[in-house]
Design a protein around this motif. Structure first.
Motif, PDB file in Angstrom:
ATOM      1  N   TRP A  98     -33.794  17.626  -3.163  1.00  0.00           N
ATOM      2  CA  TRP A  98     -32.689  18.181  -2.252  1.00  0.00           C
ATOM      3  C   TRP A  98     -31.214  17.503  -3.135  1.00  0.00           C
ATOM      4  CZ3 TRP A  98     -29.531  14.527   0.725  1.00  0.00           C
ATOM      5  CH2 TRP A  98     -28.551  15.309   1.361  1.00  0.00           C
ATOM      6  N   LEU A  99     -31.284  16.333  -3.536  1.00  0.00           N
ATOM      7  CA  LEU A  99     -30.160  15.751  -4.239  1.00  0.00           C
ATOM      8  C   LEU A  99     -29.724  16.705  -5.334  1.00  0.00           C
ATOM      9  CD1 LEU A  99     -30.744  11.910  -4.443  1.00  0.00           C
ATOM     10  CD2 LEU A  99     -29.202  13.040  -2.934  1.00  0.00           C
ATOM     11  N   LEU A 100     -30.638  17.106  -5.997  1.00  0.00           N
ATOM     12  CA  LEU A 100     -30.542  18.158  -7.297  1.00  0.00           C
ATOM     13  C   LEU A 100     -30.022  19.337  -6.816  1.00  0.00           C
ATOM     14  CD1 LEU A 100     -33.692  16.851  -9.484  1.00  0.00           C
ATOM     15  CD2 LEU A 100     -31.130  16.259  -9.766  1.00  0.00           C
ATOM     16  N   ALA A 101     -30.584  20.012  -5.882  1.00  0.00           N
ATOM     17  CA  ALA A 101     -30.293  21.287  -5.604  1.00  0.00           C
ATOM     18  C   ALA A 101     -30.171  21.395  -4.005  1.00  0.00           C
ATOM     19  CB  ALA A 101     -31.485  22.314  -6.008  1.00  0.00           C
ATOM     20  N   PRO A 102     -29.360  20.983  -3.335  1.00  0.00           N
ATOM     21  CA  PRO A 102     -28.896  20.704  -2.022  1.00  0.00           C
ATOM     22  C   PRO A 102     -29.065  22.537  -1.052  1.00  0.00           C
ATOM     23  CG  PRO A 102     -26.946  20.337  -3.053  1.00  0.00           C
ATOM     24  CD  PRO A 102     -27.872  20.391  -4.229  1.00  0.00           C
ATOM     25  N   ASP A 103     -28.499  23.336  -1.663  1.00  0.00           N
ATOM     26  CA  ASP A 103     -28.770  24.624  -1.372  1.00  0.00           C
ATOM     27  C   ASP A 103     -29.993  25.364  -1.313  1.00  0.00           C
ATOM     28  OD1 ASP A 103     -25.772  24.188  -0.774  1.00  0.00           O
ATOM     29  OD2 ASP A 103     -25.277  25.209  -2.850  1.00  0.00           O
ATOM     30  N   GLU A 104     -30.780  24.827  -2.254  1.00  0.00           N
ATOM     31  CA  GLU A 104     -32.214  25.347  -2.155  1.00  0.00           C
ATOM     32  C   GLU A 104     -33.209  24.605  -1.557  1.00  0.00           C
ATOM     33  OE1 GLU A 104     -32.957  26.145  -6.550  1.00  0.00           O
ATOM     34  OE2 GLU A 104     -31.055  26.796  -6.765  1.00  0.00           O
ATOM     35  N   VAL A 105     -32.982  23.424  -1.166  1.00  0.00           N
ATOM     36  CA  VAL A 105     -34.217  22.466  -0.730  1.00  0.00           C
ATOM     37  C   VAL A 105     -33.780  22.060   0.587  1.00  0.00           C
ATOM     38  CG1 VAL A 105     -35.688  20.368  -1.232  1.00  0.00           C
ATOM     39  CG2 VAL A 105     -34.775  21.704  -2.902  1.00  0.00           C
TER      40      VAL A 105
END
Length: 203
Positions: free
Chosen positions: A178-185
């Motif tokens: 989530w930290l790396l890809a908040p819009d995807e996870v």
């Protein structure tokens, strides 16, 4: 107001100011360690954020290690960090509530993930904190999964201890993604999906 009252107020004044300063330092250290880790973040970085010299900062926290442990304790205060066996609500509800709460507090997830990963390195001062935390979480969740099993709500073949270990691993992994890809996870969606796999719905 009596003379005694005045004396008490005078004593509370400096104490309150000192506590406020400590809280300001902890907030600054939280930001520094979340952004740079324990090894990458310096006392000077923290001191600069609060407008103090390193000498003045060390008056409140004698060492960088002391500051780190205080930051971790402060993090637990912010999140409540209560374990499920201490709560009246069910396991699923408590986990989902905590996950939602953590996502809405700036820096809390970042601090946890960065310092947790860093703690596996040699001589890291946070190693004991995270080791003991994981042990408490596994035991706590295992007890709750065992309660669900006793109620006939754990799916056949699911072992409470393994379910607890998997929950801890999944939650941390989802937060990292989530930290790396908040819009995807979606952390909460991932946790709900896991619970749907191992826990039967209430009758």
């Amino acid at each position: 107001m009596t003379t005694k009252d005045v004396g008490r107020a005078a004593r509370r004044g400096p104490y309150a100011k000192s506590e406020e300063r400590r809280r300001t330092i902890l907030d600054a250290a939280h930001e520094v360690f979340a952004a740079h880790g324990y090894r990458g973040g310096s006392l000077q970085d923290v001191a600069d954020r609060v407008g103090l010299s390193q000498t003045s900062l060390l008056h409140y926290f004698p060492s960088k290690r002391d500051l780190l442990m205080a930051v971790l304790e402060r993090r637990d205060e912010i999140t409540g960090d209560a374990f499920p066996d201490d709560m009246e609500e069910g396991l699923v509800d408590s986990v989902i509530r905590t996950a939602l709460f953590n996502e809405n507090i700036p820096g809390v997830v970042e601090l946890y993930i960065v310092l947790c990963a860093e703690s596996v390195t040699d001589s890291h001062p946070g190693r004991v904190y995270f080791t003991e935390r994981f042990e408490r979480l596994r035991k706590s969740y295992a007890l709750r999964f065992a309660e669900l099993a006793a109620q006939g709500r754990l799916r056949p073949g699911v072992d409470p201890d393994e379910a607890a270990m998997s929950l801890v691993a999944l939650w941390d992994g989802l937060q990292t993604q989530w930290l790396l890809a908040p819009d995807e996870v979606d952390v909460v969606k991932g946790l709900r999906g896991y619970f749907n796999l191992v826990v039967l719905p209430e009758p």
